[in-house]
Design an enzyme around this catalytic site. Sequence first.
Site, PDB file in Angstrom:
ATOM      1  CD  GLU A 264      53.470 113.371  43.536  1.00  0.00           C
ATOM      2  OE1 GLU A 264      54.051 114.446  43.308  1.00  0.00           O
ATOM      3  OE2 GLU A 264      54.014 112.263  43.422  1.00  0.00           O
TER       4      GLU A 264
ATOM      5  CD  GLU B 112      53.031 110.017  39.834  1.00  0.00           C
ATOM      6  OE1 GLU B 112      54.197 110.438  39.920  1.00  0.00           O
ATOM      7  OE2 GLU B 112      52.042 110.757  39.856  1.00  0.00           O
TER       8      GLU B 112
ATOM      9  CD  GLU C  98      56.678 116.010  34.869  1.00  0.00           C
ATOM     10  OE1 GLU C  98      56.885 115.979  36.088  1.00  0.00           O
ATOM     11  OE2 GLU C  98      55.632 115.616  34.336  1.00  0.00           O
TER      12      GLU C  98
HETATM   13  C1  GLA Z   1      55.112 113.400  40.537  1.00  0.00           C
HETATM   14  C2  GLA Z   1      53.857 113.836  39.820  1.00  0.00           C
HETATM   15  C3  GLA Z   1      53.857 113.484  38.369  1.00  0.00           C
HETATM   16  C4  GLA Z   1      55.198 113.724  37.736  1.00  0.00           C
HETATM   17  C5  GLA Z   1      56.234 112.948  38.496  1.00  0.00           C
HETATM   18  C6  GLA Z   1      57.616 113.049  37.929  1.00  0.00           C
HETATM   19  O1  GLA Z   1      55.080 112.181  41.080  1.00  0.00           O
HETATM   20  O2  GLA Z   1      52.705 113.296  40.427  1.00  0.00           O
HETATM   21  O3  GLA Z   1      52.861 114.261  37.733  1.00  0.00           O
HETATM   22  O4  GLA Z   1      55.488 115.087  37.772  1.00  0.00           O
HETATM   23  O5  GLA Z   1      56.285 113.469  39.800  1.00  0.00           O
HETATM   24  O6  GLA Z   1      58.538 112.304  38.701  1.00  0.00           O
END
Ligand code: GLA
Length: 677
Positions: A150, A304, A352
Amino acid sequence: MPDLPSSHILFGGDYNPEQWPETVWKEDMLLMREAGVNLVSIGIFSWAKLQSAPGVFHFEWMDRLMDLLAENGIWADLATATASPPAWLTCRHPEMLPTLQNGTRLSIGSRQHYNPSSRAYREACAELVRALALRYKDHPALAMWHINNEYACHVPADYGDETAAAFREWLRDRHGSLEKLNESWGTAFWSQHYHEWEEVLPPRATPTFANPGQCLDFQRFCSDALLECCLIEARILREITPSKPITTNFMEWFKPLDYRKWAQCLDFTCLDIYPQPTGPVQTPVKSFDMTRSWSDGKPWVIMEQVTTHVNWRQRNPTKPPGLMRLWSYQAIAHGADGICYFQWRQARAGAEKFHGSMVGHGEPSSQRCYQETKALGNELKGLGRIAGTTFHAEAAIFFDQENWWALEQGSKPNNDLTYVRGVENFHNALHALSIGTDFVFEDSDLSKYKLLFVPCLYMAKPGVAEKIGAFVEAGGTAVITYFSGIVDGNDHIHLGGYPAPFRSLLGLSVEEWAVPQDDLPFKVSVTRQPGLAASYNASFWAEVIRSEGAETMATFSEGYYAGLPAVTRHAFGKGCAWYLGTEFEQAFYDDLLKVLARDTGLTPPLAVPAGVEVTRRTGAGKEFLFLLNQRNEAQSIDLNGLSGTEILTGRQIACSLELAPWGVAIIETAVGSESIE
Ligand code: GLA
């Protein structure tokens, strides 16, 4: 370009086993196999565990993990681990930490703490990626590469001195000379002329509006600087493992990066998507259509999503049972060949630990998240023949990332204007009617579409108006909305009367804008057009429009421009171009689409009740018709003579079909089956 593994729907998630003792890995393998997992993304945040100093690597744990995956028939989407630099690296190179617009330097202790233009960061990434690729190039578990993670999600821009130098280099390449840069940025305004390159800076905190050309170029530069980081890694991977596909995970409606440009540098696109699951249930289909369109319709992957709930909103409601399954199938119905999650096993420590996962903290057999995961994974095992087929679209929405940047830069007639709202008006209407829709860009081929929507294209770059004009001239129907065709690619006004590049296509000119002070609705009266209501509410924006050949379809009912056109239509070549001079309530877009669909002969693949979506994927002599019930109540579908196999149940179907609340059916027929047309 290498493709995704074929003949499978990919299913899995982010897997962070380094957070667990290795005894848990064994249990993970059993559960993954039970749940139909065939792909895991590993190593995303493992840099500190893989390397402890320049040239000092610790691959033994990763070797054991890769071997375990291979033994269990699970592919690795191996990450390059560059998303979170280790403390040893930032201590050696504190200059690689990002600097904010106000000069604050960010610290270590979370993630993404790097300046994309940092030489030290780039060199360290290259060293790590080369070592990883050499270590695992022949490993049987290696299926694909997941570069970084990301990009820009937390730090979209850096404003420090190293960036300033890199920005100047980028500007030299783009403009050639300081003279051209001054011209492009319009620096005659407010005494902003630059005499030396060293005077040129990123748009740091300023007393009032910074130069719009400088801001726009900086957004372009920031996207390119991160793309260069991605390409530094990609070049190494392509050199060492040329047959392995490469991707990086994109986010939905993410403004900082020009993903259309990025997608051209990757082997396939993938999306991380977390819609709010409660309230009026949001549909993620607009993002699905965009992800597919970035790579011109190639199969893509949800990299994701979450089974239940996230942890990063103020309140984090959970997806009710069935919604995750529906959205997963909706992604496949819109061209996805993979469904993955963040993350496999819910963390027990770190920021998380309250984020949903495929396996939760308790006993898997009693967890809804695991049971829903397992059920879906086992269903998807039987759907491999859908992989590689193509989503069917005949309508398109024009989208330009640079227009998004320029349009929302501020100092506009109405600074509440958002590009995405303009896109949503049309996408909502198209989705409600199940008309397959692609997004198209300035470099797309428009010839396969019948209908083209062009919301708020404020920035019309060279050739874009001509491209849309050629589409209409050849018989297409285009709908262009207010505040389009105003500036060129440098954000300079197109002189010659608004909207200069579109005037002949639209047969009108816009004398001035009349922006209301408040959000109160005003009326627009329809003057001619069977299929539309007598009047609609509009708000937000109005224009004083003079026809220069266009037919007036609706007029403003209020204001000093009452009686003047609000909606026009103009025949051009073999097609026609509509213009909407205001922002309407959704009902107008829905009704207008019905009129246009009728006029252009666009129909959904099957007539379905409201709340049910139908899409089509075709390929290799097969057609798959997806029926998706977006309501939490059962719905009955008249199949209108269509027959075939419903492949989730294996049942032959004919006449009608019952869809459970949030239920899904996939009907397979041979290509050319008349009843599908
Ligand atoms: C993003 C990140 C992940 C995680 C998710 C949680 O998409 O890529 O590593 O932190 O958020 O929603």
